[in-house]
Design an enzyme around this catalytic site. Structure first.
Site: not given
Ligand code: HEC
Length: 473
Positions: A248, A365
């Site tokens: 990120h 996830y």
């Protein structure tokens, strides 16, 4: 909302750890099967109408409150809000499988004799750069017609006639690991006069324990004789905010309109896998920043009076923005990655909070519930203009401002890495008007750019190449 004792017991007994597949199997599949329904008068959820994002809230409420006059009871006693929302995510995934199988007719058109007919325009896909690139990340066009391409491993190359040249010498050293590396290149709108090129990259440094840590840095420089020169720093985080890990970094760069002969530059940086920092103005993670084009800080930035805040912050609560563009009206938009489900297109406004990680459309996830998109009492966050459920892994965003595709003018095109897709998004005054997948299945889409010729350039990974969309028929 009120919760029964039974619900609290369920929460305490670890029901929250259940993933959506299990939740669906245990509570829903007996009537809905895998979305196609059929049991106990249950209608199919696998239709284009039901896939509409306008129904997100209604579906959530139907799960929580039940459907009157139908067999479906209320689940608010047994499921938390987060679980109910996770099930909406799961329904979106089931529906999306039906999109990909062709049962829901919302996928990108297939090529017929090389021509793809979308709702408002038909195009052919032409090669632009076929070989010689390794994980290209962005493409931009210089006034002379050359293209400038970044590669994630750190190379910056000029492309002439579809052929990438040798890497530009002397570009900054990058932290080329995982999602890190050389990221965006942005050409100053007055480049012909000033020569400036802006780069964003994962900047490595050693910490006091001898580890390599990194954070996104923005510099500008010029290219002379294929060498990078005149480098100046536009933004660097404080050394203590660099961190390990390769998640990120963002990052895209966008230039604002001209103000008194100069310009603002905006850049969007991810939260480096530390969601909570996105809400902390004293940290640089998960923010959109605004400086002048020389890196100085505008005296009307929103958080100048907040103690210890980064004075360049323009907005916060972002996760991992990898698309940033101005529309024809001069409004700024970003696209950002969510976890599983819920990538966002946001209108980015001064001082606003986009909610990560307090609210999210996505789930974890592994499929366990995470949050709902709606704020708890007393908080207010800006909702996205549109969201992708399931995620496309949004990367690259461009405004169609040329004349090659007149019926797309003013629309935005968003790329998707995992989605291997390009979506056209029509937004007017911050409101979604239509969204359409125009391309799918050519590779991971890293960047989408409307070139000076009005053609749409698509930077692909796996295979690594750049193609362009050319109007046809
Ligand atoms: C006993 C059968 C049954 C079970 C169990 C059931 N449903 Fe339903 N569901 C229905 C029926 C019937 C409808 C159609 C209701 C209507 O059209 O009024 C429906 C409608 C829906 C809708 C559409 C609501 C709308 O307003 O468009 C959603 C979403 C949904 N169900 C989700 C779920 C989820 C998630 C679960 C599990 C937590 C679940 N259902 C469990 C029978 C069931």
């Amino acid at each position: 909302m009120k919760r029964s004792i039974a619900a609290l017991c369920l929460l305490a007994s670890g029901a929250l750890a259940q993933n959506v597949e299990q939740l669906w199997k245990n509570n829903c599949a007996s009537c809905h099967r895998q979305g196609e329904g059929g049991e106990r008068n249950t209608p199919t959820l696998l239709t284009a109408e039901a896939f509409d994002e306008k129904l997100d809230r209604r579906m959530f409420e139907a799960i929580r409150d039940g459907k009157q006059h139908a067999a479906m009871k209320a689940f608010d006693a047994t499921l938390s809000d987060e679980q109910a929302w996770a099930l909406v995510n799961y329904i979106r995934e089931l529906q999306f499988r039906a999109v990909r199988s062709g049962a829901i007719p919302l996928g990108a058109p297939k090529a017929k004799e090389g021509i793809r007919a979308t709702r408002r325009a038909s195009f052919k896909v032409e090669p632009f750069v076929d070989t010689g690139l390794s994980t290209p990340w962005s493409v931009e066009f210089l006034p002379g017609g050359e293209a400038l391409v970044t590669e994630r491993d750190g190379s910056l190359r000029l492309v002439r006639d579809g052929r990438p040249g040798a890497p530009v010498g002397g570009t900054p050293q990058v932290y080329a690991r995982g999602q890190g590396g050389l990221l965006d290149a942005a050409i100053h709108p007055e480049h012909a006069a000033n020569g400036w090129i802006y780069l964003s990259f994962s900047d490595p440094r050693g910490d006091d324990r001898g580890r390599t840590v990194a954070f996104t840095k923005i510099v500008r420089g010029r290219i002379k004789d294929n060498a990078w020169t005149d480098q100046e720093t536009i933004f660097a985080a404080k050394p203590e905010h660099y961190s390990g890990g390769d998640l990120h970094f963002g990052c895209r760069i966008a230039f604002g309109p001209r103000v008194d002969g100069r310009r603002h530059v905006f850049f969007a940086i991810g939260e480096r896998g530390r969601g909570e920092f996105a809400q902390d103005l004293t940290r640089p993670q998960g923010k959109v920043f605004r400086t002048w084009d020389d890196g100085s800080i505008p005296d009307d930035n929103p958080f100048l009076d907040t103690p210890d805040a980064y004075r360049q912050i323009w907005s916060f609560g972002h996760r991992n923005p990898q698309g940033l563009v101005f529309d024809l009206k001069g409004d700024l938009y970003d696209t950002e990655h969510a976890p599983r489900g819920g990538d966002e297109l946001n209108r980015v406004v001064r001082g606003a909070n986009y909610g990560w990680p307090v609210v999210s459309f996505g789930i974890n996830y592994g499929g366990t519930p995470f949050k709902t998109p709606w704020a708890s009492e007393g908080k207010s966050f800006i909702m996205p203009v549109t969201r992708w459920m399931p995620s496309i892994a949004a990367c690259g965003l461009t405004l169609v401002d040329g004349n090659a595709f007149p019926d797309w003018k003013g629309d935005m095109l968003a790329g998707g890495l995992a989605g291997s897709c390009v979506h056209r998004v029509r937004v007017r005054d911050g409101v979604l008007v239509e969204r359409e997948e125009i391309l799918h299945g050519m590779g991971r889409v890293r960047d989408v750019v409307c070139g000076p010729d009005g053609l749409i350039y698509v930077v692909l990974n796996d295979p690594d190449r750049i193609v362009r969309l050319v109007p046809a028929g």
